[in-house]
Structures are given as structure tokens and as C-alpha cells.
Design a protein around this motif. Sequence first.
Motif, PDB file in Angstrom:
ATOM      1  N   LYS A 498     -11.242 136.249 -11.997  1.00 30.53           N
ATOM      2  CA  LYS A 498     -11.594 135.859 -10.708  1.00 30.53           C
ATOM      3  C   LYS A 498     -10.242 135.524  -9.700  1.00 30.53           C
ATOM      4  N   PRO A 499      -9.409 134.644 -10.432  1.00 30.61           N
ATOM      5  CA  PRO A 499      -8.303 134.251  -9.590  1.00 30.61           C
ATOM      6  C   PRO A 499      -7.497 135.595  -9.250  1.00 30.61           C
ATOM      7  N   ALA A 519     -14.498 132.033  -2.293  1.00 27.89           N
ATOM      8  CA  ALA A 519     -14.337 130.362  -2.631  1.00 27.89           C
ATOM      9  C   ALA A 519     -14.672 130.135  -3.960  1.00 27.89           C
ATOM     10  N   ALA A 520     -15.502 131.066  -4.740  1.00 31.50           N
ATOM     11  CA  ALA A 520     -15.950 130.934  -6.075  1.00 31.50           C
ATOM     12  C   ALA A 520     -15.079 131.193  -7.016  1.00 31.50           C
ATOM     13  N   LEU A 521     -13.936 132.201  -6.671  1.00 31.40           N
ATOM     14  CA  LEU A 521     -13.015 132.950  -7.412  1.00 31.40           C
ATOM     15  C   LEU A 521     -11.709 132.203  -7.706  1.00 31.40           C
ATOM     16  N   GLN A 522     -11.730 131.080  -6.869  1.00 31.42           N
ATOM     17  CA  GLN A 522     -10.383 130.394  -6.692  1.00 31.42           C
ATOM     18  C   GLN A 522     -10.539 129.235  -8.086  1.00 31.42           C
ATOM     19  N   ASP A 523      -9.269 129.210  -8.605  1.00 35.48           N
ATOM     20  CA  ASP A 523      -8.862 127.950  -9.453  1.00 35.48           C
ATOM     21  C   ASP A 523      -8.817 126.877  -8.595  1.00 35.48           C
ATOM     22  N   THR A 524      -9.044 125.686  -9.174  1.00 32.80           N
ATOM     23  CA  THR A 524      -9.317 124.460  -8.593  1.00 32.80           C
ATOM     24  C   THR A 524      -8.260 124.128  -7.644  1.00 32.80           C
ATOM     25  N   ALA A 527      -9.032 126.275  -4.908  1.00 35.36           N
ATOM     26  CA  ALA A 527     -10.467 125.654  -4.314  1.00 35.36           C
ATOM     27  C   ALA A 527     -10.503 124.441  -3.337  1.00 35.36           C
ATOM     28  N   PHE A 528      -9.169 123.672  -3.695  1.00 36.30           N
ATOM     29  CA  PHE A 528      -9.290 122.290  -3.009  1.00 36.30           C
ATOM     30  C   PHE A 528      -7.906 122.376  -2.305  1.00 36.30           C
ATOM     31  N   ARG A 779     -17.243 120.872   1.087  1.00 37.74           N
ATOM     32  CA  ARG A 779     -16.935 120.864  -0.424  1.00 37.74           C
ATOM     33  C   ARG A 779     -16.042 119.707  -0.802  1.00 37.74           C
TER      34      ARG A 779
END
Lengths: 808, 108
Positions: A498-499, A519-524, A527-528, A779
Motif C-alpha cells: 500500500k505505501p 489516505a488509507a494507503l499511507q503509513d501513519t 497519514a498524519f 482525522r
Amino acid sequence: MKKIVVAGFGPAAHRLVEALQQRGFDGRVTVIGEEPRPAYDRVALTSYLSGVSAEDLAYPVPSTAVTRLNSRVTGIDREARVVTVEGGEPEPYDVLVLATGSAPFVPPVPGAEHAFVYRTIDDLDAIRMAAKEATDGVVVGGGLLGLEAADALRALGLRTHIVEMSPWLMPRQVDEGGGSVLKSHIEQLGLSVHAGAGVQEIVTDDRGRVAGLRKPDGTLIDAGVVVFSAGIRPRDELARASGLEVGERGGVVVDSGMRTSDPDIYAIGECALAGGMVYGLVGPCFTMAEVAADRIMGGDGTFGGADLSTKLKLLGVEVAQFGAMTGALDVTYMDPVAGVYKKLFISDDARTLLGGICVGDAAPYTSLRSFVGKPLPAPPSDLLFTGGGANLDLPDDAQVCSCNNVSAGTVRTAIADQGCADVPGLKACTRAGTTCGSCVPMLKQLLEKSGVEVSKNLCEHFAHSRAELFDIARVRGITTFSELIAQHGQGRGCDICKPAVASILASLHNGHVLDGERAALQDTNDAFLANIQKNGTYSVVPRIPGGEITPDKLIVIGEVARDFGLYTKITGGQRIDLFGARVEQLPEIWRRLVDAGFESGHAYGKALRTVKSCVGSTWCRYGVQDSVGLAIALELRYRGLRSPHKLKSAVSGCARECAEARSKDFGIIATEQGWNLYVGGNGGFKPRHADLLAGDLTTDELIRTIDRFLMFYIRTADRLQRTSTWLESLDGGLDYLRSVIVDDALGICADLDAHMERHVATYVDEWRATLDDPDKLSRFVSFVNAPGVPDPSIVFAAERGQIKPVVA
Amino acid sequence: MTWVNVCGYQNLPPERGVCALVGDRQVALFRTHDGAVHALGNLDPFSGAYVLSRGIVGTRKGEPTVASPLHKQVFSLVTGHCLDEPEITVPVYHVRLDGDLVQVAVSV
């Protein structure tokens, strides 16, 4: 504690010290070297004239040895076991190793004292100085070293002549047929070859300056520079004076354990006479060093002679020789139009390969060298054209890397038992391919044939490599993960693919990393848009391009850190990291940073991090270019560029290299004329100095070359593969990279340029865009059902006046 | 066991996790591709940090999973077992939809 003294500090001495260190030697080693610098790579000496610095050629100085430079052992008291040292304290020893090397042979002809030799960096500096005043140069010697010297003179802009005593060039490597093909190659380059000619005298003018070289037939070659490069003589004078046994024609006599006639004294490298031979190639000299180190440590290693096969590229011509240079039968292929000459020598029963010669195309060398003395693996005509290709099965005892004496069996063991799955792994594990690199294709073959299926699959969801997925997404215009996995994968992805796909899509389309499904593919971290720390809090790094910051902005960072109670630390990339932010604090922190003119630093992304710089010519009295200005321009150009792994860069304003640019993925060092571009450097776990890709570039040329380098890397590298390992795994290495992005060998440069222009034109600060989007902001909460509540598990203690995390 | 209302189904972004505070427990809620909702404890047993809700959601051999955002150990969303180190597990909570409301079962 044992005390070892090494007389001489060339490559053999260097390898000895390394080998002792590897074998756990814990005594004292003192290395005494004549030159003003530690050991360096003499094989690559010619590159010194094309811009590679002395530092680039230097071997890393082993931390365990004491080095005495500009110094020379003048005598050995074998009774007292002490050596006297010119201009310094004597050194007592338990073991003495002679690694005094050799001196170029200078024939005793009138005027010879005005000629140069070609061995050290100082020799090259002297030749370079003399070449400034001259238009023509002569090299005496048409062997391997002679042709290298000729190449050097040519690089210095001189009309170059080669004088060789034998009837043809490189008589030790090629026969007459090969010599004639080689001659026509060299003459096409504008060099003059005088074969079958000797030297009568070096002629000087009335002011004592070199004016030319007179041949025995009386003809004069006008030249302002004469270089002798006609063989070597071992430096055995120290051994001779101390009563050690030396050979009739020179060389310190040693046994198979490299021991001289005095059991406490060893001799290695070009000064040693081993089995009646003096070896002038680096491979055997390294082996001697390993054997001596083994013996000193109580081992029983032996040196049983060495394979003198050579493959090299001189003046752009490939020349190779392996095994014998005669045989009962021979098979020859000659194409005078293409300038190719290949010959194999075969036993009288036509079964056994005895040796071979290649000029103009050395392809057969790599695979056939290992079959010398063994049954022919294929019909000779096939072998001449292709070397038999990948279908040959090397016997285990076949030598793959002659520089480091690594056999096919050792490589196979490394693959099977030590888990080496790629060329960089084999290099690290066996040293094969680390010196001249000519055996790298063979390492690849061994990997491919090892049965260890090197899976390129990204993960269980995609039976493709990252580079393949990149091409699929680019060519088919795929813009979402769902499309890609539905058409080209299976399942629903994982933390690996995913990433990786998110990064590919970001490199291709440059939209916001938190848009829609992405957004759902990213590492934390992505994502933040911040870096997660061990207790689940995040750190914040605003971009500080080039490391330049105004006092006002510095104060804003300080105020934000103070108001949110963040731990503050200066990073290695010349910016400031603010630690300890909870997710719900990130938008508030960034609101203040963005209002003050800061942008995301992408410290959280596989993306360009920083372009650090020294202060450069604006302030520094040594600086020759504005390194800060360039670093800022580069950082702003490539900010937000998503890539297979993080990218770091630096710009140094002069050769002192204060910005440490050569430890970066792409590093720039100012020259008087412009910029040198280095690529593939790395600090971290496996440090690597970046390689010089191009020199003396204008700023426009520099930026265009970096554009292409980055885009080519982004398109072809594996997931999480830094530029250093990417470059090492690239078929053809730096030369290939140069052919693609400088000479446009693949015809893709226009596309790479357009891709980078698109990136630059569509860049948007992703933190500002996030603050402007209520959906993305929603989020940033610790708890979906209690948005205002901070995570109670996050606790800090105090240390040195700041917070530190406390994890239960 | 009591069912506690946590949030609306629309608060769960597809193929991602969020964390809910249920009493003093941190419950990580995940909505998978097929629309199902799973709930695990938010504590990552390897790091001691409450972060599992921020991991990447995916599948391993068809089983829905989340990977710890700190050191990438993968946990089954169904059983709570760590698939990389089977002796490690995290709590699994019962979760259901009441209309649009997501509810988690906790012992009082």
C-alpha cells in the motif's frame, strides 16, 4: 602485545592492515609510508586527471593502525629487531612486513633524468604541470601501464606518441594479430604508435627543457613531456642492505607463507619475489597481504602463484588475456572493420581450453577465464562470439573474482548458506566484485543459476516489482490502488504494497497524499504528516531550505515549541525537530507554522528531505560558489517529490566539503568552473561515498542532470531501495547511468525532463492544503467518540529541562 | 457484557482504523473493504504504545489484518493473534451495527 611494523603504505600494506583487523589482531601496527598520503587506488590513478580527487582515490585509513607518512624505513637491525626511520624515532618490531612496492624502470639513456614516471599522485601532479607548457608528449612503453600513461597525456590535451620496444603493443597480453588491431584503434584516436623502436636519448633545448626523444635510427619525436612507463623494478634495497635473500633480477625472496629468509620479516606486494615471480597486478598483491596476515595470526595460508589474467579498457578499447598465450591449436576471429580480434588456444586433442586473447570485445573473458585447463564447455566458435553466455556451469574451484581471489564455490556458499540474494549482498559478504568490478556479470549469472529464486514480487498481493508496477501505472494511466490491485494483483494489500503504490501514484500524479482512497494507503507518518515516535506521539519538522532561517522564523519555532511543550532538537539535516505532539495538536501547531510562512518538511515521507549546505562564497573566505543559494533552489525544486525511499542532498561551496555532500543521494561540490555532481552516497547503516557523475557543470546543466537522475531512480528502483544500492545493482553501474541520463542512450530524457517539470509545476504544500480541508482535519483526533480528549496513556517526564516520553 | 454506542458508521473511513474511548479502554475500530467492522485493543503489545488503530489495514492470505505502525507486526482483525509471533495476541471486542450506530461489547 605483539608489535608489527609495515614498511611502505601502498595498497598491499593497506590490505594487510585490514586483514589483520578482520582476523582480530589486537596488538600495535605501525605503517610507515613515503608518500604524503595514505594508501590509494593506483588502478584508478588515471581518473585523477579527469577530476577525481586524491581523497576519492584514497582507501579508508584503518583506525587500528598508527601511520607515519612522509617517512621511510632506512635500515633494519635484525638482531635488535628495530628499524631506523628517516627523520624520526626508530620503531622496534616483533614482526616486520616489507611492502615497499616497486619503482618504474627508467632505462639508463642520456637525459633520462628529465623524464617523468607514472606511479604516484605526485608524479601525476608533476606531469600535469609540465603538460601546461607542452603540445606533444611521448610515453616510453606500450604495455598496460604505458597505455594508461598515454591515456593520461591525451586527457591533458597533448598530441601523444607511444614508443614500444617490441614489434607490437601490449606484448605480454596480446599476440601480433591482437597488437595490430589494438594499434589501429589507438591510431584512430589520434595517437602515434612507434612499435619496434627504442630510445637513444632524451633531447633538451638550450635552456635544459625537454625537447624530444631521439630513436636509435636517429629520428626525433618533438615533445615537451616524456614519461617512462616501461615496466617496474621491485624496491628491494632495504632487504638487500639487511642481508635478506634477494633474487638475481631483484625482489625479496619469500616462501609460500610470504616469509623472507628472516622468519620475523615478511615481504608482500610488488617488492616480493614469490615462486620466482614478481607480481605487478593488484589482485596477487592483495592475496599476498591476506596470506601474510593469516601467517602472522598463526594460520597456515599459502600463496601459490596467481592468475595473471587481465581484462581492461584502455583508451576506450577492451583488451583481455587469460591463461596461456600459445597452444597446439588456436581458433581466431578477426574483424578489422569493427576492430575486433579474438583468439582461443586449445590443447592438441581439441578438448581443453588453454587460454585466450580478446581485443575490441572482451565478452568471452568473463565466462571463459574460469575454464582455463578444463574441458571446452561449448564449440570454440560459439565461445568466441558470446563466451558461451549464461549457459556455462562454472566448476566450484573456478576463480570468479581475481582481484580478491573468490571462487565460484565461495559465491555459491554465500548464496546458499549466508542468504545473499543480490549483487550488493555478495559484494559485502565475499568481497567479489569490489575492486575492478569486471566479474559482476558473473556474480549475476551465479545468482540466477543458483536455484535461489530471487523473487521480485513486491508482496503476496502483487507478482510484480516496484519498477514494474510503476511502469504499469504510468503506461495504463492507473490512478488508484483499487484499480491497480483489481487488474494486476490479488487480495486487499498490506503494509508493504500500500505505501509503495501510494508512493508510485504520488510520483506520477502529485495530488494530495490524503485525497480519497489514497489516505488509507499511507503509513501513519504520511497519514498524519508527522513522524511517529515510540510512545505514539509525533514529531514536527518544518522545511528550512538549505538550512537558512531568519531570526523571526526561528523565534516562531521557539514559541510554538514552548507553547505546546515540545522537546526540541536540531537535526542532522540542518533543521529543527519538535517532538511530543499528540495527533489533535498537529493541526494547531501547523496553523501557527503555516501562518509564519513555513511549509511541510516531508520528514515523514519517502521524499526529498533536505538539501543542506555550508555557508558558501557569500561569507566564507574559501568558498568558490554560492552553495546556500543553490541548496535553497534545489530544495524548493524537489520539495514534495515522492520516491522509493527518502532522498537527501547537500551542497558544498568548495572542495573542503563542509556540507558532507558525498554522503548524500545527490551531492554537489563547487569548483572554480561550476559544480561537480556526485550520486549514490549514503550515511547510515552502510556508508557509501557518492560517485562523481559529472564535473564542472553550469547551474542549468546541473539541475537538468539531477532532474533526470531523480526521475530515473524513481522509475526504476525497488521499494525502499536507496540510491546507493540502486546504483550498485544497476547493470553497467555509473557508466550506464551516465549513458542514460547524460547521453540519452534510451531516448527517455525528454520524458524524464517533462515529468520533473510537471512535478515542479504542481507542487502544493500538503500541510497548508490539509488545514484548508475540514474533511482531512477531522482525522486528527485521538478518539473518534471524544475528539477533544487527549490520549491519557501519553505521559512525559522531565530531562535536561525538556520533556521525554514515559512508556509503560 | 454491555453494548456501548461508539460512533456513526460513517465515522469509520474505509480500510482504515480509528480509536474509540470506551470507559477507560482504548478500542481500535477497523472498517474493511467488504464493509465489515472489527475491533481490537488499541495497545500495541510490542511497543507498549496505544497505536494499533493507526496501522495499515490489509489482508494476509485472505485474512483481514492490521500492521502495527511502529514495528509492522501484523495482527489478525478476526482473532487478535499476531501472525508474525503467534504467542502474542491482543484483545478482540465484539462489535455490531445498530442501524447506523457502531456498538462495542465490553464487560462492565
